[in-house]
Enzyme design. Structure first.
Site, PDB file in Angstrom:
ATOM      1  N   ARG A  31      25.227   6.100 -25.037  1.00 42.21           N
ATOM      2  CA  ARG A  31      24.209   6.830 -24.279  1.00 42.21           C
ATOM      3  C   ARG A  31      24.441   8.331 -24.299  1.00 42.21           C
ATOM      4  O   ARG A  31      23.528   9.095 -23.983  1.00 42.21           O
ATOM      5  CB  ARG A  31      24.207   6.358 -22.813  1.00 42.21           C
ATOM      6  N   LYS A  62      21.337   9.089 -25.229  1.00 40.54           N
ATOM      7  CA  LYS A  62      20.431   8.086 -25.785  1.00 40.54           C
ATOM      8  C   LYS A  62      19.275   7.799 -24.833  1.00 40.54           C
ATOM      9  O   LYS A  62      18.146   7.605 -25.253  1.00 40.54           O
ATOM     10  CB  LYS A  62      21.223   6.796 -26.050  1.00 40.54           C
ATOM     11  N   LYS A  96      14.528  15.011 -36.233  1.00 42.15           N
ATOM     12  CA  LYS A  96      15.706  14.263 -36.686  1.00 42.15           C
ATOM     13  C   LYS A  96      16.694  15.211 -37.347  1.00 42.15           C
ATOM     14  O   LYS A  96      17.890  15.135 -37.119  1.00 42.15           O
ATOM     15  CB  LYS A  96      15.248  13.200 -37.693  1.00 42.15           C
ATOM     16  N   HIS A 118      -0.735  32.492 -41.537  1.00 45.42           N
ATOM     17  CA  HIS A 118      -1.167  33.210 -40.323  1.00 45.42           C
ATOM     18  C   HIS A 118       0.017  33.735 -39.526  1.00 45.42           C
ATOM     19  O   HIS A 118      -0.115  34.021 -38.340  1.00 45.42           O
ATOM     20  CB  HIS A 118      -2.037  32.296 -39.463  1.00 45.42           C
ATOM     21  N   ASN A 151      24.168   7.868 -10.843  1.00 46.78           N
ATOM     22  CA  ASN A 151      23.283   8.350 -11.911  1.00 46.78           C
ATOM     23  C   ASN A 151      22.033   8.913 -11.251  1.00 46.78           C
ATOM     24  O   ASN A 151      21.570   8.361 -10.246  1.00 46.78           O
ATOM     25  CB  ASN A 151      22.844   7.203 -12.826  1.00 46.78           C
ATOM     26  N   GLY A 152      21.468   9.956 -11.842  1.00 48.00           N
ATOM     27  CA  GLY A 152      20.255  10.549 -11.271  1.00 48.00           C
ATOM     28  C   GLY A 152      20.584  11.906 -10.659  1.00 48.00           C
ATOM     29  O   GLY A 152      21.684  12.439 -10.850  1.00 48.00           O
ATOM     30  N   TRP A 176      27.191  12.716 -17.900  1.00 43.82           N
ATOM     31  CA  TRP A 176      26.506  13.704 -18.740  1.00 43.82           C
ATOM     32  C   TRP A 176      26.136  14.825 -17.771  1.00 43.82           C
ATOM     33  O   TRP A 176      25.306  14.633 -16.890  1.00 43.82           O
ATOM     34  CB  TRP A 176      25.270  13.067 -19.365  1.00 43.82           C
ATOM     35  N   CYS A 210      24.275   9.598 -18.200  1.00 43.36           N
ATOM     36  CA  CYS A 210      25.311   8.953 -17.387  1.00 43.36           C
ATOM     37  C   CYS A 210      25.226   7.436 -17.468  1.00 43.36           C
ATOM     38  O   CYS A 210      24.143   6.866 -17.564  1.00 43.36           O
ATOM     39  CB  CYS A 210      25.152   9.356 -15.926  1.00 43.36           C
ATOM     40  N   GLU A 247       8.516  14.568 -36.573  1.00 44.95           N
ATOM     41  CA  GLU A 247       9.645  13.673 -36.340  1.00 44.95           C
ATOM     42  C   GLU A 247      10.774  13.970 -37.339  1.00 44.95           C
ATOM     43  O   GLU A 247      11.956  13.966 -36.967  1.00 44.95           O
ATOM     44  CB  GLU A 247       9.169  12.210 -36.464  1.00 44.95           C
ATOM     45  N   GLU A 264      18.392  17.458 -34.707  1.00 47.40           N
ATOM     46  CA  GLU A 264      19.231  16.678 -33.802  1.00 47.40           C
ATOM     47  C   GLU A 264      20.626  16.415 -34.350  1.00 47.40           C
ATOM     48  O   GLU A 264      21.607  16.528 -33.626  1.00 47.40           O
ATOM     49  CB  GLU A 264      18.541  15.316 -33.629  1.00 47.40           C
TER      50      GLU A 264
HETATM   51  C1  F6R Z   1      15.237  11.591 -30.563  1.00 45.20           C
HETATM   52  C2  F6R Z   1      15.014  10.712 -29.449  1.00 45.20           C
HETATM   53  C3  F6R Z   1      14.403  11.264 -28.229  1.00 45.20           C
HETATM   54  C4  F6R Z   1      13.665  10.174 -27.445  1.00 45.20           C
HETATM   55  C5  F6R Z   1      13.201  10.701 -26.081  1.00 45.20           C
HETATM   56  C6  F6R Z   1      12.424   9.669 -25.332  1.00 45.20           C
HETATM   57  O1  F6R Z   1      15.804  10.926 -31.655  1.00 45.20           O
HETATM   58  O2  F6R Z   1      15.357   9.558 -29.492  1.00 45.20           O
HETATM   59  O3  F6R Z   1      13.560  12.330 -28.493  1.00 45.20           O
HETATM   60  O4  F6R Z   1      12.569   9.738 -28.165  1.00 45.20           O
HETATM   61  O5  F6R Z   1      14.322  11.075 -25.336  1.00 45.20           O
HETATM   62  O6  F6R Z   1      13.187   8.525 -25.141  1.00 45.20           O
HETATM   63  P1  F6R Z   1      12.536   7.112 -24.961  1.00 45.20           P
HETATM   64  O7  F6R Z   1      11.857   6.753 -26.226  1.00 45.20           O
HETATM   65  O8  F6R Z   1      13.701   6.213 -24.663  1.00 45.20           O
HETATM   66  O9  F6R Z   1      11.581   7.226 -23.816  1.00 45.20           O
END
Ligand code: F6R
Length: 617
Positions: free
Chosen positions: A28, A612, A498, A517, A105-106, A79, A2, A494, A501
């Site tokens: 975001r 984000k 990626k 295994h 928000n929250g 969101w 949000c 990672e 995602e």
């Molecule tokens: C994936 C991604 C998320 C963030 C996670 C933590 O590409 O960006 O997995 O890493 O939501 O977010 P931050 O780093 O902002 O605490």
């Protein structure tokens, strides 16, 4: 997640200001958007739309009277957490009289109890959100005070309700009958208050980036802060009922530089920025000429006495923490572990004064990380932040820290922020290596490798076309594995994240040695694997694991430091010596995901369901 934007008061185009603010918050991630605007003639209008801000823009242009003017208002991108993605659940929310409006928000955790009490008093709800419950409550309290003629009706109404809310919130509230007045409250969710000192206009935003160009001074509110913008344009900040002052900072115009330039997507632009960012990370922290860390940059840590390190973070940042734990063991000979932030408090925790608790976060606003951070602080632990966003909650809450200096990251899938995190955790480990008098040759050789990083990453970027060809092949298959041994664990994890995602294909990271295994049962032609092979003692073992996969008809992409004869596809990164291989392989993994997602026509910068900055638990 949000987003909030709010404006008051000298201009007559509040609706366009708010819509522009929402566009800046789009990165975001959200599912619907809305604004409420008002003017000094006590006219208020609310516009809402499911989908993109562009849909809201259309809605406003369709329904807004052509001669209307609006001087203040609140705006929100939602969101969904409580209740579906519907117009009714979209913010701003209103009270029963449709005079008070708020954005939130929250999550208010006790909203069901509060709603029940309101229902038994005859209040009905048009939607399912916790935010609407708060609007109804504050509306009721404010209306009662307005009837008595109190000039502080809105403030008193808000203050009467806040103690009843449990959970986290950032709220901005307005009332049709109190033109120009806005109240912003922060508790657990981020809220920035901004001023244009030339005009006296005021703004709120959940993200400082949205304020660039509007406000020249901002203050990052603390939990418990309440800001009241009065109709005459003056403001006051209160905490626990008392007037307080907060320091204001200039808004960096760097925040405005979020254009894609010649790139098709922000994600690709951000991937290509990485060589430059590596230089920024090392600037002033490493003296490459003498292969030494710059002691001044690590001054804060000089006198702290710790024996162990614990990284705490969420997913991508967690992977960086994992790499950090490896680096501490490798270079500093220290015991180091990593913990998933959202799980940290789900089992008994003993905060140890001999541990340095390192919080890694791009946004610095991740609620799942902030909760353990507060817990550790309350129990006397030493906390360190590795954060990208300056002024964010984690950067302010931690005792010490280093910024990652990756610049604004717009693509939801974190790329440049992650490599910057990798670089910073490595520097931190090297600082402890030298502090503890560990192997000096290893330390210098690591710094020597890091010096080559910008060049190394540039050479991976120049293989983008080659990577795109393999990515097209991988995109045809519904599942794939990312396989590793040793220190490649966080890099493979990672890369898999990626890939998932932004392609929406299933990708799983696994230790190569564990394949036989159980998971080997899944290997077949339609389930390819990506294997990471640095030039280390495990190379031969890794190569024979590839043959095991191929014996089951599984195809293999080897991302390696030297040629792998038996791979189906081989991306060789020959110019990535030692430590730099992990960074180079990371960039290769990012490009692989990007090109596969492009092939599949995905919405790369804003993948479905994701946000984000994840500011709810
Ligand atoms: C994936 C991604 C998320 C963030 C996670 C933590 O590409 O960006 O997995 O890493 O939501 O977010 P931050 O780093 O902002 O605490």
């Amino acid at each position: 997640m949000c987003g909030i934007f709010a404006y008051s008061w000298r201009r007559k185009d509040a609706d366009s200001i708010l819509l522009h603010g929402l566009e800046r918050l789009e990165y975001r991630g959200y599912d619907s958007a809305g604004i409420t605007v008002g003017n000094d003639a006590h006219v208020v209008e609310t516009f809402k739309a499911v989908g993109k801000v562009s849909a809201l823009v259309k809605e406003v242009s369709k329904k807004r009277p052509s001669d209307a003017f609006y001087q203040f208002g609140i705006a929100h991108t939602r969101w969904a957490t409580h209740g579906g993605v519907t117009v009714e659940n979209t913010h701003p929310h209103s009270d029963v009289e449709n005079r008070l409006f708020l954005v939130h928000n929250g999550i208010v955790e006790n909203h069901s109890d509060l709603a029940e009490r309101l229902s038994s008093a005859g209040v009905s709800f048009y939607g399912q959100t916790d935010s609407e419950v708060v609007a109804k409550l504050i509306g009721k309290e404010t209306a009662a005070r307005l009837r008595t003629g109190s000039p502080d009706s809105l403030l008193e109404g808000v203050e009467a309700v806040l103690p009843r809310l449990e959970g986290a919130y950032a709220l901005v509230i307005m009332h049709a009958d109190l033109p120009g007045e806005l109240i912003g409250v922060k508790y657990g969710s981020p809220l920035v208050f901004g001023r244009d000192t030339k005009t006296g206009d005021s703004f709120f935003a959940s993200d400082v980036q949205a304020l660039a160009g509007y406000a020249d001074q901002v203050t990052f509110l603390d939990d418990g802060d309440l800001v009241r913008i009065k109709p005459d344009g003056t403001y006051e900040i209160r905490s626990e009922g008392f007037l307080v002052s907060r320091p204001f900072e200039r808004v960096e115009t760097e925040h405005l530089k979020t254009e894609k330039g010649n790139f098709e997507h922000f994600m690709l632009k951000e991937i290509f920025e990485q060589p430059k960012i590596m230089k920024a990370v090392f600037q002033g922290r490493v003296d490459f000429e003498h292969l030494a860390l710059n002691a001044a940059a690590f001054q804060d840590l000089r006198d702290i006495d710790i024996e162990r390190v614990k990284f705490i973070a969420c997913w991508t940042s967690y992977h960086a923490g994992w790499a950090g734990a490896y680096a501490f063991r490798e270079y500093a000979g220290m015991s180091a572990t990593v913990e998933i932030a959202s799980e940290f408090l789900n089992s008994p925790v003993r905060v140890d004064p001999k541990i340095l608790y390192v919080f890694v976060s791009q946004s610095g606003e991740t609620a799942d990380a902030i909760e353990p951070l507060k817990f550790i602080k309350e129990h006397g632990g030493k906390t360190f932040g590795i954060v990208n966003v300056v002024g964010s909650s984690i950067s302010r809450l931690t005792d010490f820290g280093l910024f990652t200096r990756a610049g604004t990251e717009v693509g939801v899938a974190s790329t440049k922020a992650f490599t910057a995190q990798l670089a910073v955790v490595t520097l931190l480990a090297l600082f402890y290596a030298i502090k503890r008098g560990e192997d000096f040759r290893k330390y210098r050789s690591a710094l020597n490798d890091l010096a080559k990083l910008p060049e190394v990453l540039q050479s991976v970027l120049s293989s983008s076309g080659e990577i795109a060809e393999v990515a097209k092949e991988l995109a045809k298959r519904p599942h794939l594995f990312f396989l590793w041994r040793g220190s490649m664990l966080p890099i493979a994890a990672e890369a898999a994240l990626k890939f998932k995602e932004i392609t929406y294909l299933h990708a799983q990271s696994m230790p190569l040695g564990e394949l036989k295994h159980g998971t080997l049962a899944l290997i077949e032609e339609s389930c390819p694997s990506v294997v990471f092979l640095p030039d280390d003692a495990l190379f031969a073992q890794n190569q024979s694991s590839i043959s095991e996969i191929q014996a089951r008809w599984g195809k293999v992409l080897a991302i390696s430091a030297k040629p792998v004869q038996n791979a189906d596809w081989n991306l060789v990164l020959p110019s990535a010596p030692g430590l730099t291989f992990a960074f180079a392989a990371t960039v290769a993994g990012q490009l692989l995901a990007y090109h596969a997602a492009l092939e599949l026509g995905r919405e790369i910068d804003r993948p479905r369901n994701l946000a984000k900055s994840v500011t709810v638990k």
